[in-house]
Design a protein around this motif. Structure first.
Motif, PDB file in Angstrom:
ATOM      1  N   SER A 566       0.836  -1.203   0.000  1.00 29.67           N
ATOM      2  CA  SER A 566       0.000   0.000   0.000  1.00 29.67           C
ATOM      3  C   SER A 566       0.865   1.245   0.000  1.00 29.67           C
ATOM      4  CB  SER A 566      -0.903   0.020   1.237  1.00 29.67           C
ATOM      5  OG  SER A 566      -1.790  -1.054   1.205  1.00 29.67           O
ATOM      6  N   VAL A 567       1.919   1.191   0.813  1.00 31.05           N
ATOM      7  CA  VAL A 567       2.803   2.351   0.899  1.00 31.05           C
ATOM      8  C   VAL A 567       3.526   2.555  -0.432  1.00 31.05           C
ATOM      9  CG1 VAL A 567       4.880   3.238   2.025  1.00 31.05           C
ATOM     10  CG2 VAL A 567       3.053   2.229   3.396  1.00 31.05           C
ATOM     11  N   ALA A 568       3.973   1.453  -1.028  1.00 28.26           N
ATOM     12  CA  ALA A 568       4.682   1.568  -2.304  1.00 28.26           C
ATOM     13  C   ALA A 568       3.761   2.172  -3.360  1.00 28.26           C
ATOM     14  CB  ALA A 568       5.177   0.198  -2.763  1.00 28.26           C
ATOM     15  N   GLN A 569       2.525   1.709  -3.366  1.00 26.53           N
ATOM     16  CA  GLN A 569       1.590   2.208  -4.361  1.00 26.53           C
ATOM     17  C   GLN A 569       1.233   3.674  -4.097  1.00 26.53           C
ATOM     18  OE1 GLN A 569      -2.282   0.581  -4.536  1.00 26.53           O
ATOM     19  NE2 GLN A 569      -2.235   0.343  -6.754  1.00 26.53           N
ATOM     20  N   ALA A 570       1.134   4.014  -2.821  1.00 26.66           N
ATOM     21  CA  ALA A 570       0.843   5.399  -2.473  1.00 26.66           C
ATOM     22  C   ALA A 570       1.977   6.302  -2.957  1.00 26.66           C
ATOM     23  CB  ALA A 570       0.660   5.540  -0.965  1.00 26.66           C
ATOM     24  N   GLY A 571       3.212   5.820  -2.812  1.00 24.48           N
ATOM     25  CA  GLY A 571       4.360   6.589  -3.303  1.00 24.48           C
ATOM     26  C   GLY A 571       4.270   6.773  -4.811  1.00 24.48           C
ATOM     27  N   ALA A 572       3.859   5.700  -5.491  1.00 25.90           N
ATOM     28  CA  ALA A 572       3.740   5.770  -6.950  1.00 25.90           C
ATOM     29  C   ALA A 572       2.652   6.759  -7.354  1.00 25.90           C
ATOM     30  CB  ALA A 572       3.443   4.391  -7.520  1.00 25.90           C
ATOM     31  N   ALA A 573       1.517   6.709  -6.646  1.00 23.02           N
ATOM     32  CA  ALA A 573       0.419   7.632  -6.974  1.00 23.02           C
ATOM     33  C   ALA A 573       0.856   9.072  -6.717  1.00 23.02           C
ATOM     34  CB  ALA A 573      -0.824   7.295  -6.150  1.00 23.02           C
ATOM     35  N   ALA A 574       1.631   9.272  -5.653  1.00 24.54           N
ATOM     36  CA  ALA A 574       2.136  10.617  -5.353  1.00 24.54           C
ATOM     37  C   ALA A 574       3.080  11.077  -6.459  1.00 24.54           C
ATOM     38  CB  ALA A 574       2.846  10.618  -4.002  1.00 24.54           C
ATOM     39  N   ALA A 575       3.954  10.171  -6.894  1.00 26.36           N
ATOM     40  CA  ALA A 575       4.904  10.523  -7.951  1.00 26.36           C
ATOM     41  C   ALA A 575       4.164  10.869  -9.245  1.00 26.36           C
ATOM     42  CB  ALA A 575       5.882   9.371  -8.194  1.00 26.36           C
ATOM     43  N   GLU A 576       3.123  10.106  -9.553  1.00 19.25           N
ATOM     44  CA  GLU A 576       2.341  10.391 -10.760  1.00 19.25           C
ATOM     45  C   GLU A 576       1.695  11.771 -10.656  1.00 19.25           C
ATOM     46  OE1 GLU A 576       1.890   8.690 -13.558  1.00 19.25           O
ATOM     47  OE2 GLU A 576       2.579   6.659 -13.106  1.00 19.25           O
ATOM     48  N   SER A 577       1.160  12.092  -9.480  1.00 20.46           N
ATOM     49  CA  SER A 577       0.527  13.403  -9.299  1.00 20.46           C
ATOM     50  C   SER A 577       1.557  14.516  -9.456  1.00 20.46           C
ATOM     51  CB  SER A 577      -0.106  13.529  -7.911  1.00 20.46           C
ATOM     52  OG  SER A 577      -0.863  12.400  -7.614  1.00 20.46           O
ATOM     53  N   LEU A 578       2.725  14.307  -8.837  1.00 21.00           N
ATOM     54  CA  LEU A 578       3.765  15.339  -8.913  1.00 21.00           C
ATOM     55  C   LEU A 578       4.241  15.519 -10.349  1.00 21.00           C
ATOM     56  CD1 LEU A 578       5.798  14.486  -5.690  1.00 21.00           C
ATOM     57  CD2 LEU A 578       4.383  16.503  -6.073  1.00 21.00           C
ATOM     58  N   ALA A 579       4.381  14.399 -11.065  1.00 12.43           N
ATOM     59  CA  ALA A 579       4.841  14.488 -12.458  1.00 12.43           C
ATOM     60  C   ALA A 579       3.832  15.265 -13.300  1.00 12.43           C
ATOM     61  CB  ALA A 579       5.045  13.082 -13.035  1.00 12.43           C
ATOM     62  N   LEU A 580       2.573  15.002 -13.034  1.00 17.57           N
ATOM     63  CA  LEU A 580       1.503  15.695 -13.767  1.00 17.57           C
ATOM     64  C   LEU A 580       1.576  17.200 -13.494  1.00 17.57           C
ATOM     65  CD1 LEU A 580      -1.252  15.298 -15.345  1.00 17.57           C
ATOM     66  CD2 LEU A 580      -2.334  15.329 -13.121  1.00 17.57           C
ATOM     67  N   ILE A 581       1.725  17.536 -12.218  1.00 12.64           N
ATOM     68  CA  ILE A 581       1.728  18.948 -11.844  1.00 12.64           C
ATOM     69  C   ILE A 581       2.974  19.645 -12.366  1.00 12.64           C
ATOM     70  CG2 ILE A 581       1.909  20.515  -9.877  1.00 12.64           C
ATOM     71  CD1 ILE A 581       0.244  18.457  -8.312  1.00 12.64           C
ATOM     72  N   ASP A 582       4.120  18.971 -12.237  1.00 17.08           N
ATOM     73  CA  ASP A 582       5.364  19.632 -12.621  1.00 17.08           C
ATOM     74  C   ASP A 582       5.473  19.857 -14.119  1.00 17.08           C
ATOM     75  OD1 ASP A 582       6.283  20.217 -10.159  1.00 17.08           O
ATOM     76  OD2 ASP A 582       7.455  18.378  -9.900  1.00 17.08           O
TER      77      ASP A 582
END
Ligand code: FES
Lengths: 671, 172
Positions: A566-582
């Motif tokens: 769950s934590v690994a996936q949460a990190g991935a979802a966070a990274a995807e969000s950050l990539a989208l925003i950046d």
């Protein structure tokens, strides 16, 4: 088509047939398909290649565009949902507009679903012909760029939501974390130890919870739910309903003095956090480390709400802090975010649904989550594993796979039950020195340190009996069964039926989707799997994305998962969000509708059909006016326009008619 | 386009044109593929963004061009990616069925189904069922019938080409 063909001597279509190793070539005769494609009007080059999506495959297209002056590209390979982007990029790299491209699925829609070579090949021919005829009508298009709002909404404050929120906030973006319960922490906050390392769950979770509260980039709204979502990637408008907790969060210091001051001297209402194993007062805090450290008043049980005649001793205790507010009402907050992470978690399977295990009938049949509370040092018994009458159990039976791997309930494996059952076996044995029996179908320990933990528990003397338990009853047939619960099981290793008397039965239920998963997915416009888990865009290559851009998944809402996953996936979802925003902007598919103004008669048929109010009526010229910025490209108005004066980029009438004609040319030829 | 449909036994195998919305049913068809479910090869799937994009004229055109059945697949009610395109499809198809009936095209030849992205098995089942149903009805073969009608009313077999062009408003 003839018309298009004659224009500037064009078109010159390049057709590429992918073998996909044996995936396509195993059933479709790619050789024949390629030869066939070469005979189609307008086709300048037709080739087959082992893996079109590989670098050399893509280079093939680019080279041919230059060498053969191609102006249209067709690739027959896997699904466009998988590789359309890849080949559009290859087309663009070759110097063409990326939308001069059409993809044909001859894998998912032909070789993988059929068994007859001849038929599959003929179908592939029909599909390729249709694509060639269609692509001729393709036009050069621009992608629309939309800006991205840099804030993110995280829904669900369990370990996945907490981790995603912290990661995004640490990346410098603002996060709104919305949790339905009065505190964040989710299921993990209920656990004593985590497998296989036996880390104390609270010791690793509570620092993260406090970090959420303290983080300047996180707005935390507990006791709140998302009620409306509008907009699209980069620009979501979200409404969050905040239930009244009858406490002013800004004024409450978390001193908790109001709780013992409550007019109820004895706590007498079942405590939700402890699954009813203990009692709470109408004014309470779910558990000592709850975040936020703000009490809640339950209006269902509070005397002031019921009669209005309470002495309000809690208000007296609060004194000049004045944090208690009986008149608080529900509020709605409106926020704008660019991305959304869903981390809404799971629910444990209701063990009461399996009638023959006696949950809810025999008091000493427990669910694993209840045992988690009993073994927890801050739980209702201070960590003592005792029966309802306070006795220590001498023999305990743990039944695995309750509701999982069972055709009558859930067919899937819930992934965590073997390991948490072994963990509970270890903890119960450690605390009570009881004989502990595990009843399992198969032991599944596919994680780091999992198998080692299992063998260690075996060595500790915990018994493992392979077999699905048939029944739990209090029906004694022998003196040693008197006053006990009897577990009847077919021991498939010993090859016999056994009856094992125990004092305590622990049922290990599997994981279910949240009961309101369907409503939630509608709210966010995403899909669910058949079982009700949120559906990822691709099971392997896009496991945290959804089909809706800008909405990501984290944790068990996507399927059963343990904490590290769950934590690994949460990190991935966070990274995807950050990539989208950046990236700063997002490119939308150019499938918008457009008006051929000369032909519009101003009949207004289209106007009420548009769900996005993207069509207005220009009274001055008495014609419709389409706002392409609002249009999402469904094509409903295009289909409805009686004069054919609305068209849709990439799906215009000529293109679709060409495709219909193309797929049917074989059918008509035969008739 | 003069090739023969060699494998079709005297042209007796029906052809079904399917319009699937990209978000649910097309994705489900992909899932049927990745799950290696099997269904008859008689169907040709055309992708649209939403079932609401399916112009009744597409259906008529498919029949006119030799389809024996038309299948439309969209998201379940309430699940349309564009809010309510599928309801619009539902209304249009209900109306269209009445029109088709008057042309002698049986109801079973046009089917609308809600299939969500996770229902790959339903794609396989619906296609199999529909192929079975259409096979029982036999070929529709409107193009051949039209030639017959033309022969009755027009000298020299009639301008079939012109009729086909009229049915396919592909120019604007
Ligand atoms: S998007 Fe599937 S029916 Fe509208």
């Amino acid at each position: 088509m003839r018309e298009a063909l004659s224009k500037n001597g064009g078109p010159r279509v390049g057709v590429y047939i992918c073998h996909c190793g044996k995936n396509i070539a195993g059933l479709v005769d790619v050789q024949r398909l390629t030869e066939y494609a070469a005979t189609l009007p307008g086709v300048a080059v037709a080739r087959d290649y082992k893996y079109m999506c590989s670098d050399p495959g893509q280079v093939l297209i680019q080279k041919d565009i230059a060498e053969h002056k191609l102006d249209r590209i067709v690739v027959a390979a896997c699904s466009p949902l998988l590789h359309e982007r890849t080949f559009r990029s290859a087309t663009e790299a070759g110097g063409l507009n990326p939308f001069y491209f059409q993809m044909v699925s001859i894998r998912e829609h032909a070789s993988w679903v059929h068994t007859d070579k001849e038929e599959a090949t003929r179908k592939a021919q029909d599909l390729v012909r249709a694509a060639v005829q269609r692509v001729i009508y393709h036009e050069s298009l621009e992608r629309r760029r939309v800006p991205i709002n840099p804030a993110v909404l995280v829904v669900g404050g369990g370990i996945a939501g907490i981790h995603a929120a912290l990661t995004i906030a640490n990346g410098g973006k603002h996060v709104y974390l919305v949790e339905r319960e009065p505190t964040i922490g989710g299921h993990m906050a209920k656990f004593d130890k985590t497998f296989p390392t036996l880390d104390c769950a609270a010791c690793i979770l509570t620092p993260k919870m406090t970090a959420v509260r303290a983080h300047p980039n996180i707005t935390l709204w507990t006791y709140s739910e998302v009620s409306q979502v509008e907009g699209y990637v980069g620009n979501y408008k979200v409404k969050v309903k905040r239930r009244p907790r009858y406490i002013n969060e800004e004024l409450c210091l978390g001193c908790l003095e109001c709780i013992p001051a409550c007019i109820y001297k004895e706590a007498k209402h079942p405590d939700e956090f402890n699954l009813g194993l203990s009692k709470r007062r109408p004014i309470y805090i779910p558990f000592p480390q709850a975040v936020p450290q703000v009490v809640v008043i339950d209006p269902e049980t509070c005397i002031e709400f019921k009669s209005g005649k309470c002495k309000k001793t809690c208000v007296e205790a609060c004194g000049e802090r004045n944090a208690i507010d009986f008149r608080q009402t529900e509020r709605t907050e409106e926020i704008e975010v660019g991305a959304i992470v869903l981390a809404t978690g799971f629910k444990t399977f209701d063990a009461g649904r399996v009638p023959y295990y006696g949950y809810g009938v025999y008091p000493n049949v427990y669910s694993a989550l209840e045992i988690e509370r009993l073994v927890n040092a801050s739980g209702p018994t201070g960590g003592e594993v005792v029966l309802r009458d306070g006795r220590k159990p001498e023999r305990v039976g743990i039944i695995h796979c309750v509701g999982s791997r069972d055709e009558n309930y859930n067919v899937y494996c819930s992934r965590v039950c073997c390991m948490y059952s072994i963990k509970l076996a270890h903890l119960i044995k450690e605390r009570t020195e009881a004989e502990v029996y595990n009843f399992y179908i198969d032991i599944r320990t596919p994680g780091k340190g999992f198998e080692e933990f299992y063998t260690k528990t075996l060595a500790e003397g915990v018994h493992f009996v392979r077999g699905k338990v048939g029944q739990v009853s209090d029906w004694a047939t022998a003196p040693e069964e008197q006053g006990k619960l009897v577990i009847q099981v077919e021991d498939t290793l010993a090859g016999m039926i056994r009856r094992i008397p125990v004092d305590m039965v622990v049922l290990s239920p599997g994981l279910d989707p949240q009961p309101d998963a369907q409503e939630v997915r509608r709210l966010f416009n995403i899909s669910c799997s058949n079982e009700g888990w949120f559906l990822e865009r691709h099971p392997k290559l896009a496991p945290v994305n959804t089909f809706t851009d800008g909405i990501f998944l984290a944790g068990a809402c996507q399927g059963p998962k343990d904490i590290p996953d769950s934590v690994a996936q949460a990190g991935a979802a966070a990274a995807e969000s950050l990539a989208l925003i950046d990236a700063g902007y997002f490119e939308l598919e150019p499938t918008t509708a457009y008006l051929l103004a000369e032909e519009c008669s101003g009949c207004k048929t289209c106007i009420p059909l548009c769900p996005y109010n993207a069509i207005a009526f220009d009274a001055e010229i008495a014609k419709a006016a389409i706002n392409e910025a609002l249009c999402k490209g469904c094509g409903v108005c295009v289909a409805a326009c009686p004069s054919g004066s609305i068209q849709q980029h990439l799906f215009d009438d000529r293109q679709i008619y060409a495709e219909i004609l193309g797929v049917l040319a074989g059918a008509t030829a035969a008739s | 386009m003069e090739e023969q449909r060699v494998g079709t036994v005297n042209g007796q195998e029906p052809t079904i044109v399917a319009f699937f919305c990209t978000w649910c049913t097309y994705t489900a068809a992909d899932l049927a593929g990745t799950s290696r479910m099997k269904y008859p090869p008689n169907v040709r799937i055309i992708r649209v963004m939403c079932s609401g994009r399916v112009d009744p004229q597409f259906v008529v055109e498919a029949f006119a061009q030799g389809a024996d059945g038309v299948l439309i697949g969209g998201c379940h009610p309430g699940d349309c990616h564009y809010v309510e395109g599928n309801y619009k499809a539902l209304r249009r198809i209900a109306l269209l069925k009445r029109v088709l009936r008057t042309m002698g095209i049986e109801d079973e030849r046009l089917r609308l189904e809600w299939i969500s992205a996770s229902e790959g098995d339903k794609v396989a089942r619906v296609i199999s069922e529909m192929v079975g149903a259409v096979r029982r009805l036999g070929r529709l073969d409107l193009p051949a019938k039209r030639r017959g009608w033309d022969a009755e009313v027009l000298p020299h077999g009639g301008p079939t080409e012109a009729l086909a062009a009229a049915a396919a408003p592909d120019g604007r």
